[in-house]
Scaffold this motif. Sequence first.
Motif, PDB file in Angstrom:
ATOM      1  N   ILE A   9     121.920  35.781  94.244  1.00  0.00           N
ATOM      2  CA  ILE A   9     122.013  35.220  95.664  1.00  0.00           C
ATOM      3  C   ILE A   9     122.380  36.314  96.626  1.00  0.00           C
ATOM      4  CG2 ILE A   9     122.964  33.463  97.204  1.00  0.00           C
ATOM      5  CD1 ILE A   9     122.873  31.623  95.080  1.00  0.00           C
ATOM      6  N   TYR A  10     123.506  37.098  96.021  1.00  0.00           N
ATOM      7  CA  TYR A  10     124.078  37.984  96.898  1.00  0.00           C
ATOM      8  C   TYR A  10     123.205  39.217  97.205  1.00  0.00           C
ATOM      9  CZ  TYR A  10     128.576  35.838  96.482  1.00  0.00           C
ATOM     10  OH  TYR A  10     129.699  34.973  96.355  1.00  0.00           O
ATOM     11  N   ARG A  11     122.505  39.476  96.185  1.00  0.00           N
ATOM     12  CA  ARG A  11     121.807  40.844  96.240  1.00  0.00           C
ATOM     13  C   ARG A  11     120.328  40.346  97.256  1.00  0.00           C
ATOM     14  NH1 ARG A  11     122.448  41.382  90.488  1.00  0.00           N
ATOM     15  NH2 ARG A  11     120.864  40.091  90.006  1.00  0.00           N
ATOM     16  N   SER A  12     119.743  39.057  97.006  1.00  0.00           N
ATOM     17  CA  SER A  12     118.981  38.781  97.871  1.00  0.00           C
ATOM     18  C   SER A  12     119.277  38.800  99.336  1.00  0.00           C
ATOM     19  CB  SER A  12     118.701  37.306  97.511  1.00  0.00           C
ATOM     20  OG  SER A  12     117.625  36.765  98.104  1.00  0.00           O
ATOM     21  N   LEU A  13     120.495  38.246  99.429  1.00  0.00           N
ATOM     22  CA  LEU A  13     120.979  38.457 100.968  1.00  0.00           C
ATOM     23  C   LEU A  13     121.228  39.636 101.527  1.00  0.00           C
ATOM     24  CD1 LEU A  13     123.697  35.567 100.859  1.00  0.00           C
ATOM     25  CD2 LEU A  13     121.310  35.276 101.691  1.00  0.00           C
ATOM     26  N   LEU A  14     121.511  40.556 100.749  1.00  0.00           N
ATOM     27  CA  LEU A  14     121.910  42.009 101.049  1.00  0.00           C
ATOM     28  C   LEU A  14     120.510  42.682 101.124  1.00  0.00           C
ATOM     29  CD1 LEU A  14     124.804  42.879  98.858  1.00  0.00           C
ATOM     30  CD2 LEU A  14     125.071  42.360 101.401  1.00  0.00           C
ATOM     31  N   ARG A  15     119.473  42.403 100.398  1.00  0.00           N
ATOM     32  CA  ARG A  15     118.232  43.107 100.639  1.00  0.00           C
ATOM     33  C   ARG A  15     117.334  42.500 101.801  1.00  0.00           C
ATOM     34  NH1 ARG A  15     115.877  40.468  96.625  1.00  0.00           N
ATOM     35  NH2 ARG A  15     116.797  41.951  94.989  1.00  0.00           N
ATOM     36  N   GLU A  16     117.497  41.302 102.093  1.00  0.00           N
ATOM     37  CA  GLU A  16     116.961  40.677 103.425  1.00  0.00           C
ATOM     38  C   GLU A  16     117.792  41.398 104.623  1.00  0.00           C
ATOM     39  OE1 GLU A  16     115.942  36.380 103.870  1.00  0.00           O
ATOM     40  OE2 GLU A  16     117.275  36.375 101.955  1.00  0.00           O
ATOM     41  N   ALA A  17     119.044  41.591 104.622  1.00  0.00           N
ATOM     42  CA  ALA A  17     119.694  42.064 105.854  1.00  0.00           C
ATOM     43  C   ALA A  17     119.426  43.479 105.938  1.00  0.00           C
ATOM     44  CB  ALA A  17     121.221  42.232 105.456  1.00  0.00           C
ATOM     45  N   TRP A  18     119.439  44.381 104.678  1.00  0.00           N
ATOM     46  CA  TRP A  18     118.958  45.966 104.766  1.00  0.00           C
ATOM     47  C   TRP A  18     117.428  45.914 105.323  1.00  0.00           C
ATOM     48  CZ3 TRP A  18     120.115  50.589 105.007  1.00  0.00           C
ATOM     49  CH2 TRP A  18     119.240  51.538 104.697  1.00  0.00           C
ATOM     50  N   ASN A  19     116.675  45.300 104.813  1.00  0.00           N
ATOM     51  CA  ASN A  19     115.195  45.053 105.349  1.00  0.00           C
ATOM     52  C   ASN A  19     114.995  44.928 107.063  1.00  0.00           C
ATOM     53  OD1 ASN A  19     114.044  45.768 102.680  1.00  0.00           O
ATOM     54  ND2 ASN A  19     113.478  43.453 102.630  1.00  0.00           N
ATOM     55  N   ILE A  20     115.862  44.109 107.279  1.00  0.00           N
ATOM     56  CA  ILE A  20     115.742  43.715 108.740  1.00  0.00           C
ATOM     57  C   ILE A  20     116.387  44.894 109.388  1.00  0.00           C
ATOM     58  CG2 ILE A  20     117.013  42.411 110.687  1.00  0.00           C
ATOM     59  CD1 ILE A  20     115.057  40.969 109.459  1.00  0.00           C
ATOM     60  N   ALA A  21     117.630  45.574 109.232  1.00  0.00           N
ATOM     61  CA  ALA A  21     118.188  46.646 109.745  1.00  0.00           C
ATOM     62  C   ALA A  21     117.325  47.806 109.828  1.00  0.00           C
ATOM     63  CB  ALA A  21     119.708  46.918 109.115  1.00  0.00           C
ATOM     64  N   TRP A  22     116.595  48.071 108.466  1.00  0.00           N
ATOM     65  CA  TRP A  22     115.726  49.356 108.512  1.00  0.00           C
ATOM     66  C   TRP A  22     114.535  49.253 109.164  1.00  0.00           C
ATOM     67  CZ3 TRP A  22     116.929  54.384 107.601  1.00  0.00           C
ATOM     68  CH2 TRP A  22     115.729  54.909 107.238  1.00  0.00           C
ATOM     69  N   GLN A  23     113.807  48.135 109.244  1.00  0.00           N
ATOM     70  CA  GLN A  23     112.660  48.063 109.582  1.00  0.00           C
ATOM     71  C   GLN A  23     112.468  47.598 111.200  1.00  0.00           C
ATOM     72  OE1 GLN A  23     110.774  44.894 107.395  1.00  0.00           O
ATOM     73  NE2 GLN A  23     110.846  46.161 105.409  1.00  0.00           N
ATOM     74  N   ASN A  24     113.849  47.291 111.800  1.00  0.00           N
ATOM     75  CA  ASN A  24     113.755  47.440 113.131  1.00  0.00           C
ATOM     76  C   ASN A  24     114.899  48.137 113.652  1.00  0.00           C
ATOM     77  OD1 ASN A  24     112.250  44.431 113.581  1.00  0.00           O
ATOM     78  ND2 ASN A  24     113.382  44.339 111.742  1.00  0.00           N
ATOM     79  N   LYS A  25     114.667  49.346 113.786  1.00  0.00           N
ATOM     80  CA  LYS A  25     115.772  50.190 114.103  1.00  0.00           C
ATOM     81  C   LYS A  25     115.894  50.075 115.869  1.00  0.00           C
ATOM     82  CE  LYS A  25     114.025  53.633 110.967  1.00  0.00           C
ATOM     83  NZ  LYS A  25     113.119  52.738 110.230  1.00  0.00           N
ATOM     84  N   SER A  26     114.962  49.607 116.691  1.00  0.00           N
ATOM     85  CA  SER A  26     115.598  49.138 117.899  1.00  0.00           C
ATOM     86  C   SER A  26     116.686  48.338 118.067  1.00  0.00           C
ATOM     87  CB  SER A  26     114.405  48.595 118.582  1.00  0.00           C
ATOM     88  OG  SER A  26     113.951  47.415 118.149  1.00  0.00           O
ATOM     89  N   LEU A  27     117.137  47.594 117.064  1.00  0.00           N
ATOM     90  CA  LEU A  27     118.309  46.689 117.095  1.00  0.00           C
ATOM     91  C   LEU A  27     119.583  47.377 117.053  1.00  0.00           C
ATOM     92  CD1 LEU A  27     117.149  43.766 114.509  1.00  0.00           C
ATOM     93  CD2 LEU A  27     117.113  43.992 117.187  1.00  0.00           C
ATOM     94  N   TRP A  28     119.418  48.854 116.497  1.00  0.00           N
ATOM     95  CA  TRP A  28     120.612  49.744 116.347  1.00  0.00           C
ATOM     96  C   TRP A  28     121.244  49.865 117.635  1.00  0.00           C
ATOM     97  CZ3 TRP A  28     118.781  54.178 112.701  1.00  0.00           C
ATOM     98  CH2 TRP A  28     118.348  53.474 111.548  1.00  0.00           C
ATOM     99  N   ILE A  29     120.402  49.644 118.880  1.00  0.00           N
ATOM    100  CA  ILE A  29     121.288  49.603 120.088  1.00  0.00           C
ATOM    101  C   ILE A  29     122.283  48.689 120.291  1.00  0.00           C
ATOM    102  CG2 ILE A  29     120.895  49.756 122.457  1.00  0.00           C
ATOM    103  CD1 ILE A  29     119.928  52.310 121.265  1.00  0.00           C
TER     104      ILE A  29
END
Length: 312
Positions: A9-29
């Motif tokens: 479960i943890y790996r699944s949550l972390l993978r989803e969070a990583w995908n969000i952060a990496w694929q939506n770089k505009s959110l880094w602002i």
Amino acid sequence: MRRNKSATIYRSLLREAWNIAWQNKSLWIFGIFAGLISTGGVVDIAILGMKRAAFTGSLLTNLLDRTFIGYAYASEFILYLTQTNSSRVTLTVAIGTIFLIGLVACAIISQAALIHAAGNPNKHPHEIRQHVLPHFWDVFLVDITTKILFAILTVLLTLPVFLFLQNNNDLAPTILLIYFMIFIPAVIILHIISILALVDVVETKSNALNAFHTAIRIFKKQWLSSIEFGFILFVILFVAIFILITILILLSIPFGFIGTAILVSGSPFLFFSFNILTGLFLLALMLVFGGALVTFQYSAWRFFYKRAEHKT
């Protein structure tokens, strides 16, 4: 068996969070501004809180110096202002206050934006910002309540120990051990509840009071998982910072050679230009790194909240 299931479960949550952060770089602002208030981590915050409690010198001075970034420099600046022209002081304080309020407002909006964007990654940043504006005051209340509770917790736990150590230093190691055994778990619990309350405000459009109630309920039901997940995020943060430090060390080698060559050339213009560009590059690198990491951590906690609220 449960351990394997939890790890999955943890790996699944972390993978989803990583995908969000990496694929939506505009959110880094948003991540850069949100990091001004909190990274979204838990154990890292506890370790920072541990450093804030000092037992040497003035208790108040040490607490302030380790609680507010730049407190020592701010004190010197305020002293300088008292010795300058009154009209200049008024103008400087007014501009500084407006700037500070603006930063806090951006940080609060960014926190809510990161949480909302984790569940709506395809939205434009402008749409996300407009959606979270109605949550501004509730997010602000959660943040300010957390800061106040943390200050009260620090004083209540630190002051008795400080007073005791003033009269009896023989038991200092034992007293400090007991102190940290109480203080660190208390800070961790407080910040887990805080981050879950922030998520609840954005996800359910709840007010701050109900959000805290929901966060406490979730923590009581999933206290072990919450602490485990917070520790995993801390390990990821630690590894990421180590990687950043390694990159900076590697970059310092060519920068050092170039800087030495420019220094030997004797050109003041090239020397100052190189230092300014190098500083801006390193600042941009750290801001991008911090924005990505904060985005990842807020997304991770949002997914954890949704999982914790799941009926199964």
